[in-house]
Structures are given as C-alpha cells and as structure tokens.
Write an enzyme that holds these catalytic residues in place. Structure first.
Site, mmCIF file in Angstrom:
data_model
loop_
_atom_site.group_PDB
_atom_site.id
_atom_site.type_symbol
_atom_site.label_atom_id
_atom_site.label_comp_id
_atom_site.label_asym_id
_atom_site.label_seq_id
_atom_site.Cartn_x
_atom_site.Cartn_y
_atom_site.Cartn_z
ATOM 1 N N ASP A 158 78.928 -1.510 12.957
ATOM 2 C CA ASP A 158 79.370 -2.887 13.166
ATOM 3 C C ASP A 158 79.277 -3.235 14.653
ATOM 4 O O ASP A 158 78.905 -2.392 15.473
ATOM 5 C CB ASP A 158 80.801 -3.037 12.638
ATOM 6 C CG ASP A 158 81.089 -4.432 12.121
ATOM 7 O OD1 ASP A 158 80.367 -5.381 12.489
ATOM 8 O OD2 ASP A 158 82.062 -4.590 11.351
ATOM 9 N N ASP A 219 80.602 -12.239 6.648
ATOM 10 C CA ASP A 219 81.191 -11.461 5.557
ATOM 11 C C ASP A 219 81.403 -12.316 4.303
ATOM 12 O O ASP A 219 81.830 -13.472 4.388
ATOM 13 C CB ASP A 219 82.554 -10.894 5.977
ATOM 14 C CG ASP A 219 82.437 -9.767 6.972
ATOM 15 O OD1 ASP A 219 81.308 -9.348 7.292
ATOM 16 O OD2 ASP A 219 83.492 -9.294 7.441
#
Length: 433
Positions: A158, A219
């Site tokens: 990430d 997301d």
C-alpha cells in the site's frame, strides 16, 4: 508535479526487467479480510470477527472444506493491522503476539498444508494506513526477505504516509527485492491508485513489468453505488486499462463484496459477471462461515470462473452504451469463444433488450449460447433477432462458443460505441432467452 512525473518514468524504465516471477498467469482468486473485517481489534467482545489468527484459520478451513479451493479460490490474504506496533530487536516486522501468537510463518504453513496460499499486507510509508510500522526505503530488502522466510505467497504494498518520490523509488525496489529472495511471491501494488490511476502519471506498459496486479482506483465499499462507480471508471477508461492486462499483470478493481450486506442478488451477479469480463482478481471479502446459499452459488459459478480465468488473459470491453440504460460488454476467450454481458443501469423494471449476434459484430454462423446464471443453453444464428430481459441493476451473461472469429478490428480500434447499435423497428424476435 513535473519532476514527480519524470521520476516515475525513470523509475519504471530502470526496472523493466524486475518482474520475472512466473506468478499469477491467470487472475488470482481467494479471500481478503479488509472490506468485511477492516481493522477490528476488539477481540475481547468480538472474538469471531477481530483481526487475529483464528479468523484466517476459519476462512482457510472454509476454503478447503466447502468447495472453494477446487474452483481456484486459494489465497487467504491478511490486510492491515496484523503486526506489532514495534519491530523486533533485529529491525524485522513481527506479528502482534496476542492476536497472532503462532506468528505468520506457522499460519503460512497451515495454509500450505491445506493447498492454500497466504497473502500479507505492507505499506511503503512510515506507517500503514492503520498506523502500524511501514516499509520505508531502507527497510525494503529486509522486509522482502522476512516475507520469504515466512513463506508468504503474495504481498500487497500500500502507499499511505508516503509521497510520490518515495513511491517512484519504492515500488520498483520492492519488486526487485522480492525476486531476489528466490521465493515466488505475487506482488500487488497500490501505486496507480495513489497517482490518479491514469497517464501521464501512470505508465501501464512499464507497470506490468514491475507488479503482478495493481489497484487503480479507490477502495470498494459495501454498497451498489461503490460497485457502480468502479464499473463506470474502469470502462470509461478502458482504452488505457484494457491493453495493460494480461497473463501475470492485472488491473484490480478491488474485492468482491458478494455475500455481505450492500448488494441484492441481481447486483451480486452483476459484480461477478463484470469482474469476470474485466479479467479481474477475484478476492472475496465476506464471511464464509455464514454466507448465504444464493451468494455462494454466484461466487462458485463455474462458467463465470472459467470466463474470468481464461488463459488468453484479454480484458473485456464495453462495446455498447445505450441511452436507454443498457450496456453490452464483450470479452474474447480461448478456442475462439467469447463472453457477453448485458447490463442494466436502469432502476425501474426489467428491460427487454433486442438485438442479434450479427448486430454485435459476430460473423455468419450458428453459435452455441450458454446462459451463465440460468445454466440454459441454446443454438443461435448470427442473424436471428433475440430479446434478453435484464433486471434493474442486473445482468444477463452468456458464454458464446463461436464457429468463426468476431470482428476484432472494432474491438481494438476505438472503445465503446455510443447510442443505439441497431434499429429496433418492428422485428419480431425468434428467440427469447
């Protein structure tokens, strides 16, 4: 800003030969914790749902005992909040000792003993998105070797708490470091999502030589609006995204939320169908211990999985976007077959959509058409008009066994067509499916 773009190009060019791991030649499939379980740490009051080793053992048991593994769902992926807040005395990452008392290596062995694979999460910033220790540039080699020592099979990197310059250096460096361990580890990058997902900041040609899959967009959330926004973004930008996908390198529109709380059954079928058309990774984020039979049947649909896992690895496209709220998607498959999805963006009532295979640019011949979700088959001539009844926010999905090649010039030549592709007129359909 201009300096960052130049650095991105330089970093990618310097790493064009970095990825050579032979992993993920078809889109990876499995289970991922984040959307459903987030960073639930309340193990005292919510022991079944908190992020600890028992949750991942439970999901591994379900994958191995309930028919998922045999269909290809083999990854069990730990996301954020698994680690201790501090590295060990040697500077290595370590699992939270209370929530993962056996450590990550033994958890990986548990997966391997059941024919499964373990995925792990990290972040290239000073901290993960949840505030746990990150993998800064000086820790990349150490952490990559730690993951290999633990026998991890997939690593998601990430980008929280990092800047563009660090990302431009760190994502290629991690690719190189993972390969240097000698252990095959599938590599998932969130880099494009932090750079807006599109050129000029993202060079997808080079990115495919660094990462096995990459997050392009924000997301997913447990709602139809979230799924629909992802669908729209990916297909509005299909001319950039589709050519980047192929064996070992995949666009990742994020997790399947089928079996959670936000989608109807029609919407669940729509997500499964369109993720299959996109050649997307199929990472479920749900509770396999309590999943409904309806959600299970969608996620375990063998033909949808066959389409998704097609070894050619060509990402499908939207070929028609009707003003009436119906979209048509197409994906070429092996053995001269193809997949079609008729998708309704309408919210009023089932819509009877009329066309023919010839109007969808299929060549002359008779085709075997298999409806993926009703599991009914028929034979259809290219010139025969037909009607599909598509439920609001739902899909009809077909596998088409083809006697001749589809007109690929149009498929590759310019994206989706706008407006009506045919004259509805007064033609009476001879086939109703």
């Amino acid at each position: 800003m201009h300096v960052a773009v130049l650095l991105l190009g330089s970093a990618l060019c310097s790493a064009t030969l970095a990825l050579d791991n032979g992993e993920m030649r078809v889109p990876p499939m499995g289970w991922l914790a984040w959307e459903r379980f987030r960073c639930d740490l309340d193990c005292e009051h919510d022991s079944k749902n908190c992020i600890r080793q028992n949750l991942f053992i439970d999901m591994a048991d379900r994958l191995s005992e309930d028919g998922w593994r045999e269909l290809g769902y083999v990854y069990v992926n730990i996301d954020d909040c698994w680690s201790s807040m501090k590295r060990d005395a040697n500077g290595r990452l370590q699992a939270d000792p209370k929530r993962f008392p056996r450590g990550i290596h033994k958890l990986a062995r548990y997966m391997h003993d059941r024919g499964l694979k373990l995925g792990l999460y990290g972040d290239m910033g000073t901290h993960t998105c949840g505030g746990y220790p990150g993998t800064t540039l000086d820790k990349i080699d150490l952490d990559a070797q730690t993951f290999a020592d633990w026998e991890v099979d997939m690593f998601k990197f990430d980008g929280c708490y990092s800047n563009a310059t660090e990302q431009e250096q760190g994502y290629p460096l991690m690719s190189k470091a993972l390969n240097a361990t000698g252990r095959p580890i599938g590599y998932s990058c969130s880099w494009p999502a932090y750079q807006g997902g599109l050129p000029p900041k993202v060079n997808y040609t080079e990115l495919g030589q660094i990462c096995n899959l990459w997050r392009n967009y924000g997301d997913i959330q447990d709602s139809w609006n979230s799924v629909l926004s992802i669908i729209e973004w990916f297909f509005e930008n299909q001319d950039v995204l589709a050519p980047a996908a192929g064996p070992g390198q995949w666009n990742d529109p994020d997790m399947l939320i089928v079996g959670d709380f936000g989608l109807s059954m029609d919407q669940s079928r729509a997500q499964m169908a369109l993720w299959a058309i996109m050649a997307a990774p199929l990472f479920m984020s749900n509770d396999l211990r309590t999943i409904s039979s309806g959600a299970r049947s969608i996620l375990q649909n063998k033909m949808a999985i066959i389409i998704n896992q097609d070894p050619m690895g060509i990402q499908g496209r939207r070929v028609i976007k009707e003003k009436i709220g119906i979209d048509v998607f197409w994906r070429p498959l092996s053995k001269n077959a193809s997949a079609l999805v008729f998708f309704s963006r309408r919210t009023d009532m089932p819509y009877r959509y009329q066309t023919s295979l010839s109007k969808l640019n299929y060549t002359t011949g008779s085709y075997k058409v298999y409806d993926v979700f009703t599991e009914k088959a028929t034979t259809l001539k290219d010139s025969t008009p037909f009607v599909v009844s598509v439920n609001p926010t739902g899909v009809v999905m077909w596998h088409v066994s083809a006697p001749a090649k589809w007109n690929r010039r149009q498929f590759y030549g310019g994206g989706g067509r706008q407006g009506s592709a045919f004259d509805e007129g007064n033609v009476i359909p001879r086939v109703f499916l």
